[in-house]
Structure formats: C-alpha cells, structure tokens
Scaffold this motif. Sequence first.
Motif, PDB file in Angstrom:
ATOM      1  N   VAL A 184       0.836  -1.202   0.000  1.00  0.00           N
ATOM      2  CA  VAL A 184       0.000   0.000   0.000  1.00  0.00           C
ATOM      3  C   VAL A 184       0.871   1.251   0.000  1.00  0.00           C
ATOM      4  CG1 VAL A 184      -1.639   1.355   1.360  1.00  0.00           C
ATOM      5  CG2 VAL A 184      -1.992  -1.106   1.084  1.00  0.00           C
ATOM      6  N   PHE A 185       1.963   1.225   0.764  1.00  0.00           N
ATOM      7  CA  PHE A 185       2.826   2.402   0.880  1.00  0.00           C
ATOM      8  C   PHE A 185       3.899   2.468  -0.204  1.00  0.00           C
ATOM      9  CE2 PHE A 185       0.852   3.040   4.905  1.00  0.00           C
ATOM     10  CZ  PHE A 185       1.016   4.384   5.185  1.00  0.00           C
ATOM     11  N   GLY A 226       3.751   3.188  -3.226  1.00  0.00           N
ATOM     12  CA  GLY A 226       3.621   4.329  -4.113  1.00  0.00           C
ATOM     13  C   GLY A 226       3.650   5.676  -3.424  1.00  0.00           C
ATOM     14  N   VAL A 227       3.899   5.680  -2.118  1.00  0.00           N
ATOM     15  CA  VAL A 227       3.923   6.938  -1.361  1.00  0.00           C
ATOM     16  C   VAL A 227       5.343   7.495  -1.351  1.00  0.00           C
ATOM     17  CG1 VAL A 227       3.540   8.046   0.867  1.00  0.00           C
ATOM     18  CG2 VAL A 227       2.000   6.225   0.097  1.00  0.00           C
ATOM     19  N   ASP A 228       5.514   8.645  -1.958  1.00  0.00           N
ATOM     20  CA  ASP A 228       6.825   9.297  -1.983  1.00  0.00           C
ATOM     21  C   ASP A 228       7.127   9.853  -0.588  1.00  0.00           C
ATOM     22  OD1 ASP A 228       9.129  10.716  -2.479  1.00  0.00           O
ATOM     23  OD2 ASP A 228       8.266  12.022  -4.009  1.00  0.00           O
ATOM     24  N   ARG A 273      -0.663  12.445   0.020  1.00  0.00           N
ATOM     25  CA  ARG A 273      -0.057  11.235  -0.557  1.00  0.00           C
ATOM     26  C   ARG A 273      -0.547   9.979   0.166  1.00  0.00           C
ATOM     27  NH1 ARG A 273       6.277  13.281  -0.887  1.00  0.00           N
ATOM     28  NH2 ARG A 273       5.938  15.033  -2.315  1.00  0.00           N
ATOM     29  N   VAL A 274      -0.567  10.036   1.489  1.00  0.00           N
ATOM     30  CA  VAL A 274      -1.000   8.864   2.252  1.00  0.00           C
ATOM     31  C   VAL A 274      -2.501   8.648   2.104  1.00  0.00           C
ATOM     32  CG1 VAL A 274      -1.267   7.924   4.577  1.00  0.00           C
ATOM     33  CG2 VAL A 274       0.898   8.923   3.886  1.00  0.00           C
ATOM     34  N   ALA A 298      -3.103   6.841  -1.084  1.00  0.00           N
ATOM     35  CA  ALA A 298      -2.635   5.449  -1.074  1.00  0.00           C
ATOM     36  C   ALA A 298      -3.565   4.547  -0.284  1.00  0.00           C
ATOM     37  CB  ALA A 298      -1.216   5.379  -0.509  1.00  0.00           C
ATOM     38  N   ILE A 299      -3.878   4.949   0.939  1.00  0.00           N
ATOM     39  CA  ILE A 299      -4.723   4.076   1.759  1.00  0.00           C
ATOM     40  C   ILE A 299      -6.186   4.200   1.376  1.00  0.00           C
ATOM     41  CG2 ILE A 299      -3.086   4.080   3.673  1.00  0.00           C
ATOM     42  CD1 ILE A 299      -4.886   5.985   5.160  1.00  0.00           C
ATOM     43  N   HIS A 329      -7.326   1.523  -0.833  1.00  0.00           N
ATOM     44  CA  HIS A 329      -7.465   0.199  -0.217  1.00  0.00           C
ATOM     45  C   HIS A 329      -8.028   0.356   1.197  1.00  0.00           C
ATOM     46  CE1 HIS A 329      -4.994  -1.336  -3.522  1.00  0.00           C
ATOM     47  NE2 HIS A 329      -4.157  -0.344  -3.275  1.00  0.00           N
ATOM     48  N   THR A 344      -2.569  -0.486   8.753  1.00  0.00           N
ATOM     49  CA  THR A 344      -1.573   0.578   8.826  1.00  0.00           C
ATOM     50  C   THR A 344      -1.332   1.002  10.258  1.00  0.00           C
ATOM     51  OG1 THR A 344      -3.185   2.381   8.540  1.00  0.00           O
ATOM     52  CG2 THR A 344      -2.266   1.394   6.554  1.00  0.00           C
ATOM     53  N   TRP A 362       7.825   7.707   5.490  1.00  0.00           N
ATOM     54  CA  TRP A 362       6.906   8.841   5.340  1.00  0.00           C
ATOM     55  C   TRP A 362       6.905   9.687   6.610  1.00  0.00           C
ATOM     56  CZ3 TRP A 362       2.508  10.064   8.181  1.00  0.00           C
ATOM     57  CH2 TRP A 362       1.729  11.127   7.676  1.00  0.00           C
TER      58      TRP A 362
END
Length: 204
Positions: free
Chosen positions: A62-63, A65-67, A86-87, A90-91, A94, A101, A114
Amino acid sequence: MPRPRSLTQSQIAAAALAVVDDDGLAALSMRAVAKRLGTSTMALYRYVQDRHELEGLIVELVFAGVDPVPPAAGTWQERVAEMARRVRAAIGAHPEAVPLTMIHRHSSPGLLRWSEGVLEILAGAGVTGAARVVALRTLTAQIIGAVQLERLGPLAGRGTDAIAALSPQEFPLMAETAREARSVGDDRVFERGLAALLRGLGPS
C-alpha cells in the motif's frame, strides 16, 4: 509430482491485498491467499512465516507508491499537507487495509520513511519535543479518520438523510447541518479539516 512454482513476496503481497480489497479484512488468511496464488497453504509458509508477516507485506505494498521525500517548495504547512494527501490517496485506494496501517505503524518501513519526511518538515519549522509528537500523531489520526469516514460513505449518506428528516423542533441544528452535508464532498472536508489542524500545530 511437479515441483511447486516459486513465489516472490511481491506476488504474495499482491494476492493478499486482492483478498482484502475484494472480500474484506476479515477474509484474510493464509489459505485464502494460497488459493489466489494457485498453491497450497503449506507451500505458502515457505515464504511467509504467519499472518502477521502477511499483513506487513500488505502495508508495504500500500505504501509502495507513497513518496516519502518532502516537497521542496512551499510553507511548512503546505508541505505537510502534500505529505498527508499522498497517504490519503494510497490508503484510500485500499480502505479495507486501513486498520493494518495502525497495527504495523511501528514496523512498516514505508510508513516510517513517510513519518521521517513529515518530521523533517516539522523540525525545520521549529516544531520540537512534545509538540512534534502531538503533530505527527494528530496528523496521522486525521488522515486515518478521514479515510474511514469516506469508506462509510454509502452508510453515512443514509444516516445523513435520516438526520435531515429529524424533527426541526427537537434537533434544529442537526437537521439543518445534515441537509447542508449533502453538498459537502469528501475532498472539501479533508482539505478544510487538514488546514484547520495545521494552523494549530506550529511551534509553541
């Protein structure tokens, strides 16, 4: 007898996340994931020790793709807000995995990276000590809470309709607010709430 095909942890994570996305977190099991992969449950244990490790793989996916690198430009509030978005994205993709998380927040490399990025911004803004602890935890709670509320959108919609129909004599403000809520989207709620939160999280 044919030799069991090799699996990668990436394949296992993808299958596990698919189970959670399609059938809910309660459906997650080693057996369900093995079925998705076309292998036996016992074969899966060659790659994953137990459900706890399986959950960790899901969180990392899940994370993925989080820059975690903080934006270079903007005020510290704008930079933290971008990290939060960003978070949320991402979450939010899903939502059934959201509880994981929190369970794995102390051990997930992706979430830790992050968090380090957010703390870097806060430290640069002069937010230190207990104020920095409060800032990170409150920001995390804001993101998780927002996604959870958004996830319950259809249910919330029915609830909003029910509240809007309450007696205006007994619940005048609840009924009025519920009617107004029908035109307030999730993005607006998140952004306004985040901005209000950040105004109170500066150096103290």
